[in-house]
Design a protein around this motif. Sequence first.
Motif, PDB file in Angstrom:
ATOM      1  N   ALA A 135       0.931  -1.174  -0.103  1.00 50.28           N
ATOM      2  CA  ALA A 135      -0.141  -0.010  -0.074  1.00 50.28           C
ATOM      3  C   ALA A 135       0.846   1.227   0.163  1.00 50.28           C
ATOM      4  N   ALA A 136       2.078   1.326   0.510  1.00 55.53           N
ATOM      5  CA  ALA A 136       2.834   2.342   0.585  1.00 55.53           C
ATOM      6  C   ALA A 136       4.021   2.402  -0.426  1.00 55.53           C
ATOM      7  N   ARG A 137       3.959   1.531  -1.338  1.00 54.20           N
ATOM      8  CA  ARG A 137       4.974   1.054  -2.434  1.00 54.20           C
ATOM      9  C   ARG A 137       5.271   2.494  -2.892  1.00 54.20           C
ATOM     10  N   GLY A 138       4.432   3.298  -3.462  1.00 61.49           N
ATOM     11  CA  GLY A 138       4.517   4.373  -4.365  1.00 61.49           C
ATOM     12  C   GLY A 138       4.962   5.583  -3.621  1.00 61.49           C
ATOM     13  N   THR A 139       5.187   5.619  -2.340  1.00 64.84           N
ATOM     14  CA  THR A 139       5.256   6.754  -1.514  1.00 64.84           C
ATOM     15  C   THR A 139       6.888   7.297  -1.482  1.00 64.84           C
ATOM     16  N   SER A 140       8.072   6.217  -1.489  1.00 66.20           N
ATOM     17  CA  SER A 140       9.282   6.556  -1.486  1.00 66.20           C
ATOM     18  C   SER A 140       9.966   5.214  -1.976  1.00 66.20           C
ATOM     19  N   PRO A 141      11.353   5.674  -2.236  1.00 65.99           N
ATOM     20  CA  PRO A 141      12.121   4.516  -2.868  1.00 65.99           C
ATOM     21  C   PRO A 141      12.173   3.639  -1.592  1.00 65.99           C
ATOM     22  N   GLU A 142      12.337   4.012  -0.256  1.00 64.67           N
ATOM     23  CA  GLU A 142      12.728   3.047   0.785  1.00 64.67           C
ATOM     24  C   GLU A 142      11.355   2.277   0.929  1.00 64.67           C
ATOM     25  N   GLU A 198       9.473   1.032  -1.569  1.00 66.85           N
ATOM     26  CA  GLU A 198       9.658  -0.044  -2.631  1.00 66.85           C
ATOM     27  C   GLU A 198      10.619  -0.949  -2.053  1.00 66.85           C
ATOM     28  N   THR A 199      11.820  -0.602  -1.454  1.00 66.75           N
ATOM     29  CA  THR A 199      13.122  -1.495  -0.980  1.00 66.75           C
ATOM     30  C   THR A 199      12.375  -2.284   0.180  1.00 66.75           C
ATOM     31  N   ARG A 200      11.399  -1.826   1.126  1.00 66.03           N
ATOM     32  CA  ARG A 200      10.708  -2.455   2.418  1.00 66.03           C
ATOM     33  C   ARG A 200       9.987  -3.482   1.650  1.00 66.03           C
ATOM     34  N   PHE A 201       9.315  -3.114   0.578  1.00 58.80           N
ATOM     35  CA  PHE A 201       8.344  -4.119   0.034  1.00 58.80           C
ATOM     36  C   PHE A 201       8.950  -5.514  -0.678  1.00 58.80           C
ATOM     37  N   GLN A 202       9.974  -5.127  -1.384  1.00 58.65           N
ATOM     38  CA  GLN A 202      10.926  -6.185  -1.941  1.00 58.65           C
ATOM     39  C   GLN A 202      11.626  -6.923  -0.871  1.00 58.65           C
ATOM     40  N   GLY A 203      12.284  -6.214   0.142  1.00 59.40           N
ATOM     41  CA  GLY A 203      12.934  -6.934   1.296  1.00 59.40           C
ATOM     42  C   GLY A 203      11.796  -8.123   1.987  1.00 59.40           C
ATOM     43  N   LEU A 204      10.695  -7.533   2.330  1.00 61.13           N
ATOM     44  CA  LEU A 204       9.750  -8.463   2.998  1.00 61.13           C
ATOM     45  C   LEU A 204       9.502  -9.575   1.852  1.00 61.13           C
ATOM     46  N   GLN A 205       9.025  -9.498   0.486  1.00 59.90           N
ATOM     47  CA  GLN A 205       8.914 -10.655  -0.392  1.00 59.90           C
ATOM     48  C   GLN A 205      10.185 -11.591  -0.203  1.00 59.90           C
TER      49      GLN A 205
END
Length: 139
Positions: A81-88, A90-97
């Motif tokens: 849900a927060a992916r588009g808000t900052s590069p961090e 997106e990094t968090r999303f990918q790290g969780l995956q």
Amino acid sequence: MRTRDRGAASDIALIVGVPLLIIALIGGVWGVSVLLAEPVGRGEAHKQKESANNRVFAQERFRQLSEEYDATLTRIDQAAAARGTSPEAETRFQGLQSYCTDVVARYNSAAASYRLQDFRDADLPDRLDATTCTKEPTP
């Protein structure tokens, strides 16, 4: 003279025979241990698998990994849900995956291991699917 010859011969037989007997006994014991290594190893492995400590550990391990997997999927949805808000974000999303696929690998490894596989709670899946970690969340 004859008794002296017999004494020397028996001394030589004793000197040679005793070490040969000791070597034969040691070799025999070693040979029996080699022959029995497989059944003894299987028996020891079975005893370890069926021990109370292993049963409790296995049940707890599967439950912990299952709950960790569910919590990580929830965190992935929140991070998506927060992916588009900052590069961090997106990094968090990918790290969780990535972390989620690690949890799946640990669960599936436990599910396939000799000592743990039989002690998974009936309400837990046989295996987890790593594709659930990387699919795009539904809005």
